[in-house]
Design a protein around this motif. Sequence first.
Motif: not given
Length: 337
Positions: A95-113
């Motif tokens: 259930q925790l894995a499912q919650q993480k999968a459906t969580a809001p988007s991640l914050l980008t650093t602006g650096v792809k690598s």
Amino acid sequence: MPRRPFGQEGQQQASLGEEQLVEKQLKDLGVSPTVIQKLKSRSMLTMRDMRYVVAMTPDELIDELALTSYEQAYKLQEAAKRIIGYRNTLVTASQLAQQKATAPSLLTTGVKSIDELMGGGLSGGEIYEFAGEFGTGKTQLSHQLSVTVQLPRDQGGFGAKAVYIDTETTFSPERIEAMAKRFGVENALDNIYVYRPLNTGELEYFVRHDLNTLLDQGVRLVVVDSVIALYRAQFKGLEWLSRRQQAINYLLDWLKRWGRIYGAPVIITNQVLTHPLPSGIALKVPAGGNIIAHASTHRFFLKKSGDTWIIECIDSPRIAKGATAEYVIKDDGVWDA
């Protein structure tokens, strides 16, 4: 507890309707009139204040409101959780894995690598430590995240504001403007709150009593640059070491509480110290010892390497230890190497 000094005047003074609604909800949920009166006398009958109640430990709550029993504190906290819709329930790992999968988007650093190193970006409710010597990009990356958090979600941002706690007076509006131009963010400076504490007392009071006011007003990134500077300067000598470590631990604990309640990533930058080995080799290690090591969810070490810079994971529950990414620092921020 004094009134909080941040935000618009209309937001400081909660509407009478909101206070009456919260008071009625507390009564309906079985909180005693005596406890409600204590909240009322301290102007603590808003939704923001209910989040503050949830964030406190029962002992802190008893001290804050001069309650007479642990039961009063427990009842009030349970009611506050119901009011703000906070749930902390037992779940299975799947259930925790499912919650993480459906969580809001991640914050980008602006650096792809760097995003790839972090598994796509920064997660809400987690503490990210950036340690390194002067000139390795800790402050630059913190500035850049204060801009990218303002991007819309479909561009890797949160469409939100940032609060920048600047303990070393290194915040640069000019750098923010250059980065904002690069990412196409308008009015970036208006969406970053900057606080410069004079001492550790001001820093701790701000984090505990004022930070959630800003989080209530749309802040979804908290930066502390740097977390150790004031403590190293103002807790001098070995006789102060134990008190210093306890104080840092308490500060980080409050940052973690707010991060979880509001779903905001917390960035802390850290200085380094020289750690001599019996072999005669001296290692550069993050300052703060085990306190900061245990409090940080993810720890990264930044260093110069020739014409580029390297960020290395030194501890994380899901990023491989020793994993690295390369980057360069330009006038308008941090870029892929």
